[in-house]
Design a protein around this motif. Structure first.
Motif, PDB file in Angstrom:
ATOM      1  N   VAL A 325     -33.016 -28.759 -54.610  1.00  0.00           N
ATOM      2  CA  VAL A 325     -33.525 -29.380 -53.383  1.00  0.00           C
ATOM      3  C   VAL A 325     -34.364 -28.375 -52.583  1.00  0.00           C
ATOM      4  O   VAL A 325     -35.461 -28.708 -52.117  1.00  0.00           O
ATOM      5  CB  VAL A 325     -32.364 -29.930 -52.533  1.00  0.00           C
ATOM      6  N   VAL A 335     -37.226 -34.768 -50.493  1.00  0.00           N
ATOM      7  CA  VAL A 335     -36.000 -34.864 -51.293  1.00  0.00           C
ATOM      8  C   VAL A 335     -34.793 -34.913 -50.370  1.00  0.00           C
ATOM      9  O   VAL A 335     -34.656 -34.065 -49.482  1.00  0.00           O
ATOM     10  CB  VAL A 335     -35.862 -33.650 -52.240  1.00  0.00           C
ATOM     11  N   ALA A 346     -36.097 -37.816 -56.565  1.00  0.00           N
ATOM     12  CA  ALA A 346     -37.147 -37.295 -55.690  1.00  0.00           C
ATOM     13  C   ALA A 346     -38.375 -38.196 -55.715  1.00  0.00           C
ATOM     14  O   ALA A 346     -38.819 -38.635 -56.787  1.00  0.00           O
ATOM     15  CB  ALA A 346     -37.552 -35.886 -56.134  1.00  0.00           C
TER      16      ALA A 346
END
Length: 416
Positions: A325, A335, A346
């Motif tokens: 992330v 995200v 995503a």
């Protein structure tokens, strides 16, 4: 001398004669496999010696606990374990599953009537569909959709209606709307939390609503709980069976693949409604003789003594989630960190989202960055514009994948 032209059993006759095979409608009606093109290029690159980082499939790269491997090796030496097993799993394994449900979720289950061992949850789900569905029946399936949730229903010759599940309240409202408007009403509702691919999670109140709808509209519920062993930041994914009335209307599938790193072992379980499991056992009695018994013995050890190892694996996945992330956000991607499961879902970044679909973008990352991801389109139209990235590589490899993706996209931006 035998004349091959007149002898139908001759080698020459067999090598030239050709038959046209007409497959069954259930096979003809299957949609094209959208991941095939990606897999073909991945295998070609690896054959040529290219280091491809594969984040496309939720296929754990970590091994099971050593004690489980040791028990398998020991069990293999027992000649009794090489005979046919039983289709629904040995009793001691089913008893350990019941203990897990009681210890973690507070659910009491009868190992004989309410638990069936399956050859992975995918096999169990597919055979459950075959046991319950037929021509003219309809099943409601969450979207984006894990492919087997659609394909197993199609192979059972039933109809599929997909409903967007990413907003739980909208999902519940749409279930009621379809049940009110469709005749005959849907026979099956498939749910899947933590959801694959979007990682959406729910609380027990959601399952209470599902049970109420099932009783009102008289449908059965199948909950795919494949990622129930993996929750982050203190979140424990709830079992569908933990809410009142769930075993009256449905069943749940779990697996040893994710939390215990036993994907290739093919061990899963169905638990819940006795009538549904009775139908599943009837089907399995005709199709298979169960899981290799040595694998079942080792699985007992994993369930009985593997909680510490499972929690360590969850912590590993949480670290990988944070690495992925943070890395994608540095590249400018939008995200949200998942609360459970082993995937990051995503949104495709701009400007590429405006220029190409997720399949083409996934091919671009494979061709130019040597990183495999799953295109959202592979999970149905609702998944378009997204990518699913599996947290199956270690943190170092994930950082490398992010660097390669970043270089690929920056070069493209510079050219444009």
């Amino acid at each position: 001398m035998i004349d091959p032209k007149t002898n139908p059993g001759s080698e020459e006759h067999e090598s030239t004669e050709r038959y046209d095979i007409e497959v069954a409608p259930r096979v003809r009606n299957l949609p094209p496999y959208l991941f095939g093109k990606i897999n073909e290029l991945k295998y070609r690159k690896r054959r040529d010696g290219v280091d491809v980082i594969d984040l496309g499939m939720g296929n754990p790269t970590d091994p099971p606990d050593q004690s489980v491997i040791d028990k398998l090796c020991e069990a293999v030496q027992d000649s009794r374990n090489h005979r046919y097993s039983v289709a629904n799993g040995v009793f001691n394994l089913r008893r350990e599953v019941a203990a897990k449900y009681e210890n973690r979720f507070g659910v009491k289950l009868d190992p004989d009537q309410e638990i069936v061992a399956t050859i992975g949850s995918k096999e169990g789900f597919s055979h459950m569909c075959l046991a319950l569905l037929g021509p003219g029946d309809t099943a409601l399936v969450p979207a984006p959709s894990f492919p087997v949730h659609v394909h197993a229903i199609a192979l059972a010759s039933a109809n599929v209606i997909t409903l967007d599940c990413r907003d739980s309240q909208v999902f519940l409202a749409n279930i009621a709307r379809v049940c009110e408007s469709l005749f005959p009403r849907p026979k099956i509702l498939v749910i899947n939390y933590p959801h694959n691919p979007s990682s959406t999670v729910v609380d027990p109140g959601f399952f209470e609503e599902i049970v109420g709808l099932a009783k009102k509209y008289r449908f059965f519920v199948i909950h795919d709980f494949a990622y129930g062993d993996i929750g982050f930041d203190g979140y424990q994914p709830p079992s569908f069976l933990s809410v009142k009335g769930a075993t009256q209307v449905g069943c749940e599938f779990t697996t040893m693949s994710k939390g215990y790193n036993m994907a290739g072992w093919r061990v899963g379980f169905a638990a819940g409604n006795r009538d549904m499991l009775g139908a599943l056992k009837a089907i399995k009695g005709y199709y298979d003789y169960g899981i290799f018994q040595a694998v079942q013995v080792a699985s007992i050890v994993a369930l009985r003594h593997g909680e510490e190892g499972r929690l360590a694996q969850v912590a590993e996945y949480q670290e990988r989630r944070d690495v992925m992330v943070r890395g994608l956000r540095r590249l400018g991607w939008e995200v949200d960190p998942p609360r459970a499961g082993m995937f990051v879902w995503a949104a495709m970044p701009e400007p590429w989202r405006s220029q190409m679909g997720s399949m083409d973008f996934a091919m671009k990352l494979l061709e130019e960055a040597n990183v495999v991801v799953s295109p959202g389109r592979g999970f149905g139209e609702t998944g378009e514009g997204f990518l699913r990235l599996a947290l199956v590589e270690n943190a170092h490899r994930l950082r490398q994948a992010i660097r390669q993706i970043g270089r690929c996209l920056r070069v493209e931006q510079a050219v444009n």
